[in-house]
Design a protein around this motif. Structure first.
Motif, PDB file in Angstrom:
ATOM      1  N   PHE A 280      83.618 -52.096  76.919  1.00 15.49           N
ATOM      2  CA  PHE A 280      84.616 -52.285  77.975  1.00 15.49           C
ATOM      3  C   PHE A 280      85.185 -53.706  77.934  1.00 15.49           C
ATOM      4  O   PHE A 280      86.397 -53.914  78.011  1.00 15.49           O
ATOM      5  N   GLU A 281      84.301 -54.699  77.765  1.00 17.36           N
ATOM      6  CA  GLU A 281      84.765 -56.095  77.715  1.00 17.36           C
ATOM      7  C   GLU A 281      85.692 -56.298  76.520  1.00 17.36           C
ATOM      8  O   GLU A 281      86.656 -57.059  76.582  1.00 17.36           O
ATOM      9  N   THR A 282      85.356 -55.619  75.410  1.00 18.79           N
ATOM     10  CA  THR A 282      86.210 -55.727  74.217  1.00 18.79           C
ATOM     11  C   THR A 282      87.634 -55.273  74.543  1.00 18.79           C
ATOM     12  O   THR A 282      88.603 -55.937  74.180  1.00 18.79           O
ATOM     13  N   PHE A 283      87.742 -54.144  75.281  1.00 22.57           N
ATOM     14  CA  PHE A 283      89.079 -53.650  75.660  1.00 22.57           C
ATOM     15  C   PHE A 283      89.724 -54.620  76.648  1.00 22.57           C
ATOM     16  O   PHE A 283      90.886 -54.997  76.514  1.00 22.57           O
ATOM     17  N   ALA A 284      88.933 -55.013  77.669  1.00 27.17           N
ATOM     18  CA  ALA A 284      89.503 -55.776  78.778  1.00 27.17           C
ATOM     19  C   ALA A 284      90.024 -57.133  78.319  1.00 27.17           C
ATOM     20  O   ALA A 284      91.004 -57.632  78.859  1.00 27.17           O
ATOM     21  N   HIS A 285      89.394 -57.729  77.294  1.00 26.36           N
ATOM     22  CA  HIS A 285      89.822 -59.056  76.838  1.00 26.36           C
ATOM     23  C   HIS A 285      90.526 -59.001  75.489  1.00 26.36           C
ATOM     24  O   HIS A 285      90.768 -60.044  74.877  1.00 26.36           O
ATOM     25  N   GLY A 286      90.830 -57.799  75.040  1.00 33.72           N
ATOM     26  CA  GLY A 286      91.597 -57.652  73.782  1.00 33.72           C
ATOM     27  C   GLY A 286      90.895 -58.300  72.596  1.00 33.72           C
ATOM     28  O   GLY A 286      91.543 -58.898  71.732  1.00 33.72           O
ATOM     29  N   LEU A 287      89.572 -58.176  72.513  1.00 39.46           N
ATOM     30  CA  LEU A 287      88.812 -58.866  71.457  1.00 39.46           C
ATOM     31  C   LEU A 287      88.657 -57.953  70.240  1.00 39.46           C
ATOM     32  O   LEU A 287      87.552 -57.772  69.731  1.00 39.46           O
ATOM     33  N   PHE A 288      89.758 -57.384  69.799  1.00 36.87           N
ATOM     34  CA  PHE A 288      89.643 -56.354  68.757  1.00 36.87           C
ATOM     35  C   PHE A 288      89.480 -56.950  67.369  1.00 36.87           C
ATOM     36  O   PHE A 288      90.084 -57.961  67.043  1.00 36.87           O
ATOM     37  N   LEU A 289      88.660 -56.281  66.576  1.00 38.09           N
ATOM     38  CA  LEU A 289      88.504 -56.613  65.157  1.00 38.09           C
ATOM     39  C   LEU A 289      89.133 -55.466  64.378  1.00 38.09           C
ATOM     40  O   LEU A 289      88.732 -54.320  64.537  1.00 38.09           O
ATOM     41  N   ARG A 290      90.134 -55.800  63.573  1.00 40.54           N
ATOM     42  CA  ARG A 290      90.812 -54.739  62.816  1.00 40.54           C
ATOM     43  C   ARG A 290      90.283 -54.695  61.405  1.00 40.54           C
ATOM     44  O   ARG A 290      90.021 -55.747  60.807  1.00 40.54           O
ATOM     45  N   ASP A 291      90.179 -53.492  60.842  1.00 38.85           N
ATOM     46  CA  ASP A 291      89.780 -53.367  59.429  1.00 38.85           C
ATOM     47  C   ASP A 291      90.995 -53.619  58.549  1.00 38.85           C
ATOM     48  O   ASP A 291      92.082 -53.104  58.828  1.00 38.85           O
ATOM     49  N   ALA A 292      90.805 -54.398  57.501  1.00 32.75           N
ATOM     50  CA  ALA A 292      91.899 -54.618  56.553  1.00 32.75           C
ATOM     51  C   ALA A 292      92.218 -53.289  55.873  1.00 32.75           C
ATOM     52  O   ALA A 292      91.303 -52.527  55.559  1.00 32.75           O
ATOM     53  N   PRO A 293      93.510 -52.990  55.641  1.00 35.62           N
ATOM     54  CA  PRO A 293      93.839 -51.718  54.979  1.00 35.62           C
ATOM     55  C   PRO A 293      93.224 -51.642  53.577  1.00 35.62           C
ATOM     56  O   PRO A 293      93.118 -52.662  52.898  1.00 35.62           O
ATOM     57  N   VAL A 294      92.823 -50.439  53.188  1.00 41.10           N
ATOM     58  CA  VAL A 294      92.180 -50.249  51.879  1.00 41.10           C
ATOM     59  C   VAL A 294      93.078 -50.763  50.748  1.00 41.10           C
ATOM     60  O   VAL A 294      92.616 -51.393  49.801  1.00 41.10           O
ATOM     61  N   ALA A 295      94.397 -50.530  50.903  1.00 37.90           N
ATOM     62  CA  ALA A 295      95.323 -50.952  49.831  1.00 37.90           C
ATOM     63  C   ALA A 295      95.237 -52.459  49.628  1.00 37.90           C
ATOM     64  O   ALA A 295      95.291 -52.941  48.493  1.00 37.90           O
ATOM     65  N   SER A 296      95.084 -53.214  50.726  1.00 36.17           N
ATOM     66  CA  SER A 296      95.042 -54.671  50.568  1.00 36.17           C
ATOM     67  C   SER A 296      93.735 -55.105  49.899  1.00 36.17           C
ATOM     68  O   SER A 296      93.706 -56.084  49.161  1.00 36.17           O
ATOM     69  N   VAL A 298      92.098 -53.299  47.624  1.00 35.09           N
ATOM     70  CA  VAL A 298      92.259 -52.990  46.204  1.00 35.09           C
ATOM     71  C   VAL A 298      93.189 -54.011  45.549  1.00 35.09           C
ATOM     72  O   VAL A 298      92.939 -54.497  44.439  1.00 35.09           O
ATOM     73  N   LEU A 299      94.246 -54.393  46.277  1.00 37.70           N
ATOM     74  CA  LEU A 299      95.198 -55.368  45.731  1.00 37.70           C
ATOM     75  C   LEU A 299      94.501 -56.703  45.478  1.00 37.70           C
ATOM     76  O   LEU A 299      94.692 -57.327  44.429  1.00 37.70           O
ATOM     77  N   LEU A 300      93.681 -57.114  46.426  1.00 39.99           N
ATOM     78  CA  LEU A 300      92.974 -58.389  46.242  1.00 39.99           C
ATOM     79  C   LEU A 300      92.058 -58.312  45.018  1.00 39.99           C
ATOM     80  O   LEU A 300      91.989 -59.258  44.221  1.00 39.99           O
ATOM     81  N   CYS A 301      91.385 -57.174  44.862  1.00 36.52           N
ATOM     82  CA  CYS A 301      90.509 -57.005  43.697  1.00 36.52           C
ATOM     83  C   CYS A 301      91.322 -57.116  42.408  1.00 36.52           C
ATOM     84  O   CYS A 301      90.931 -57.796  41.462  1.00 36.52           O
ATOM     85  N   LEU A 302      92.467 -56.460  42.416  1.00 34.05           N
ATOM     86  CA  LEU A 302      93.326 -56.481  41.229  1.00 34.05           C
ATOM     87  C   LEU A 302      93.753 -57.916  40.916  1.00 34.05           C
ATOM     88  O   LEU A 302      93.660 -58.391  39.782  1.00 34.05           O
ATOM     89  N   LEU A 303      94.215 -58.634  41.957  1.00 28.07           N
ATOM     90  CA  LEU A 303      94.668 -60.009  41.757  1.00 28.07           C
ATOM     91  C   LEU A 303      93.525 -60.880  41.237  1.00 28.07           C
ATOM     92  O   LEU A 303      93.724 -61.718  40.364  1.00 28.07           O
ATOM     93  N   THR A 304      92.327 -60.635  41.778  1.00 31.32           N
ATOM     94  CA  THR A 304      91.166 -61.421  41.346  1.00 31.32           C
ATOM     95  C   THR A 304      90.913 -61.221  39.857  1.00 31.32           C
ATOM     96  O   THR A 304      90.722 -62.178  39.109  1.00 31.32           O
ATOM     97  N   VAL A 305      90.935 -59.948  39.437  1.00 32.77           N
ATOM     98  CA  VAL A 305      90.655 -59.659  38.030  1.00 32.77           C
ATOM     99  C   VAL A 305      91.745 -60.245  37.134  1.00 32.77           C
ATOM    100  O   VAL A 305      91.457 -60.852  36.094  1.00 32.77           O
ATOM    101  N   VAL A 306      93.009 -60.110  37.574  1.00 32.99           N
ATOM    102  CA  VAL A 306      94.113 -60.672  36.780  1.00 32.99           C
ATOM    103  C   VAL A 306      93.949 -62.188  36.682  1.00 32.99           C
ATOM    104  O   VAL A 306      94.097 -62.788  35.607  1.00 32.99           O
ATOM    105  N   ALA A 307      93.602 -62.826  37.815  1.00 32.79           N
ATOM    106  CA  ALA A 307      93.449 -64.280  37.821  1.00 32.79           C
ATOM    107  C   ALA A 307      92.339 -64.700  36.853  1.00 32.79           C
ATOM    108  O   ALA A 307      92.521 -65.625  36.052  1.00 32.79           O
TER     109      ALA A 307
END
Ligand code: ADP
Length: 606
Positions: A280-296, A298-307
């Motif tokens: 309830f406190e999480t909702f009331a104070h907007g303390l949300f944690l969002r999951d990064a999208p799967v595509a991002s 995978v993209l980071l993994c790809l960039l890491t390997v390319v780098a």
């Protein structure tokens, strides 16, 4: 080819890195990292909107155990009702009648409780809702579920499903119902979030509407909690419930069946009621944690390997290693940086990809570089050997020239002897000059400095001359030179170099053949080209060595063992001369039987 293999290797590390992250092992590591970040980065303390009304150990012993809890709760609710709590969520399951007096008291208390929310539970394997008795339920604004959905791997409570449904009926979570009542609003649904008043809760339908709970930081000392016993002893404590959202439930360690670990709880588990209040406190104070999208991810993994791939392909030595360290550091810290911005980025995928690709790229480059070094080292040592040989070879004619000229100067020799010596001096100096020229040619031609003369000459004439030059040498070894035909037609280019090339093939044939053998020479003209073949019955060349004989300084094992001196330079010059004239040299050979060297050259355009 090599580049493709490198890219394939890196792609493989990407696939493995991602695959490992999707295993239970990978997800458990992500969980550990999440809990670690959770403890490391805690939100600033806030003023809670909720108060827990706790049925703790003391309350149980004061009121007479679980059986009397309804009466005790009824008394507590009556005490706080005048404070107008914004909502009251009750985390008890009242599905059966108990002692009649207690039930009646509770029913009356519920009637006086504003915005009451009662709890229901899924039973029979999630097929049916276990609801409160109708006499209680009719006073409730809503009934909310109290499912916790612990992590399937480590049973830690990190998130809560807001929506639960049987085949027939869906229920919102108790905490969400309490939030909705406190805001006096509707729950509006969209595929990616729920909207309650002005609050947007990021929770996708496809995730089962789960939300990560933000537990109160250690500095807040948990959410405010007042026990039934405290409230009974000090009714003035009711003031603390004014305008608050009340979560009533069991906290007694002995009685409570739902106590769970949280990322913050250390070794002490948290009662379910506090988990609901935290949601309830999480909702009331907007303390949300969002999951990064799967595509991002995978993209980071790809960039890491390319780098990693580029780092080791473009840089060498310490620069590549320093780059790799930097890459690894940033990949390790990025999930935490994201967490501080309320985004949950799984820890393992990019980290696994980074380590795997850095190792693979470094190992690959090490092998390639070592191979390159090895090859240049081999070339250098061949060159050294060749130089030793050249200087040694040059000494032989020089000594002869020196000795003869000294004798001629010191003594008066008979005319015939003098002429013999003069001839020897002449031929030896020619040999010396020839040798020097060969080496200079070799150097110049391989450095691309050789200017080709452009003149027309007869193929027949120069091949004929080469045959005549080699005959005395062949005779010496009792080798017969048999000329089947000489080619007709004119060639265009450098006559001297071409003669050098033909002579070299003939002299090799004689050099690497035993006595009493035959060297066949043929020159033909076909399809606008001249084809010259020199076939011997000599030592032959092993199949795996055939490709290498045109390399500068390369000599076959059997040539070395034959005792014939050589530098391994001649054929490399032959090949370059022929190629620069637009032609090709090919070899077929059989060990112990002999070899055929064939040169094909374009005819001059008339
Ligand atoms: P070299 O001075 O050693 O004769 P070349 O460049 O002319 O150098 O030839 C390179 C190597 O190719 C030789 O050392 C020998 O091993 C091999 N080779 C060349 N011609 C023949 C041949 N007719 N029969 C067998 N081996 C040959």
């Amino acid at each position: 080819m090599r580049r493709f293999a490198y890219i394939a290797l890196l792609t493989f590390t990407l696939v493995i890195g991602l695959a490992v992250s999707w295993t239970a092992f990978g997800q458990q590591i992500d969980n550990y990292a999440y809990d670690f970040f959770f403890r490391l980065h805690q939100p600033a303390p806030w003023t809670p909107e909720s108060v827990i009304l706790a049925a703790d150990e003391e309350s149980f012993s004061a009121f007479g155990g679980l059986l009397k809890v309804r009466a005790a709760l009824a008394q507590g609710l009556e005490t706080i009702a005048p404070m107008h709590p914004r909502a009251v969520a009750i985390d008890f399951i009242f599905t059966e009648a108990q002692d009649p007096a207690g039930d009646l008291a509770l029913e009356n208390a519920f009637a006086h409780t504003p915005n009451l929310i009662l709890a229901c539970d899924l039973i029979s394997n999630g097929e049916r809702w276990d609801d409160p008795l109708p006499r209680f339920r009719r006073h409730a604004r809503a009934v909310g579920h109290i499912q916790a959905d612990l992590d399937s791997l480590d049973a830690i409570s990190r998130e809560i499903p807001l929506e639960k449904a049987t085949a027939h009926e869906r229920r919102w979570a108790l905490s969400l119902e309490a939030f909705r009542q406190s805001r006096n609003a509707q729950i509006l649904e969209s595929p990616d979030d729920l909207r309650v008043g002005t609050t947007v809760i990021p929770t996708a339908r496809k995730s089962g509407r789960s939300v990560r709970i933000r537990y109160a930081p250690a500095s807040m000392g948990g959410l405010p909690r007042i026990s039934l016993k405290q409230l009974a002893d000090h009714p003035e404590l009711a003031e603390r419930f004014r305008n608050k959202v009340v979560f009533a439930g069991v906290t007694a360690q002995t009685a409570v069946r739902d106590r769970w670990m949280t990322p913050l709880s250390g070794s002490v588990s948290m009662p379910g009621i506090e988990i609901h209040a935290s949601a309830f406190e999480t909702f009331a104070h907007g303390l949300f944690l969002r999951d990064a999208p799967v595509a991002s991810v995978v993209l980071l993994c790809l960039l890491t390997v390319v780098a990693a791939g580029l780092l080791f392909a473009l840089l060498e030595g310490w620069a590549a290693n320093a780059g790799a360290v930097l890459l690894l550091l940033s990949v390790h810290t990025l999930p935490y940086a994201a967490f501080t911005h309320n985004i949950v980025f799984p820890f393992l995928p990019a980290v696994a990809c980074a380590w795997l690709s850095v190792f693979a790229a470094a190992a690959w480059q090490a092998v390639v570089v070592r191979g390159r070094l090895g090859r240049s080292e081999a070339a250098r040592s061949q060159y050294r050997e060749a130089m030793q040989f050249v200087t040694h070879e040059m000494k032989t004619p020089l000594t002869a020239i020196q000795g003869s000229s000294e004798l001629m100067g010191r003594y008066t020799l008979p005319e015939e002897k003098r002429k013999q010596m003069a001839d020897m001096i002449n031929s030896e100096s020619k040999r010396l000059a020839q040798m020097i020229e060969t080496f200079l040619n070799a150097e110049r031609i391989s450095a691309g400095q050789m200017e080709l003369k452009r003149e027309q000459f007869s193929a027949e004439e120069i091949l004929g001359r080469c045959v005549e030059r080699i005959r005395p040498v062949a005779d010496h070894k009792q080798i017969e030179i048999r000329v089947a035909s000489l080619p007709e037609g004119m060639l265009n280019g450098d006559r001297e170099l071409m003669e050098y090339a033909f002579y070299n093939l003939l002299s090799n044939a004689v050099k690497y053949s035993g006595p009493a053998t035959v060297v066949h020479v043929s020159g033909t003209r076909e399809n606008g080209r001249v084809r010259v073949a020199v076939e011997d019955q000599g030592v032959g060349i092993e199949r795996k060595e055939v490709k290498r004989i045109f390399e500068k300084f390369y000599r076959t094992r059997s040539a070395e063992q034959s005792g014939e001196k050589g530098t391994g330079v001649g054929l490399s010059i032959v090949q370059q001369i022929v190629v620069q004239h637009g032609g090709t040299v090919t070899v077929t050979s059989e060990v112990g039987k002999g070899s055929i060297f064939t040169v094909s050259l374009p005819l001059a355009k008339v």
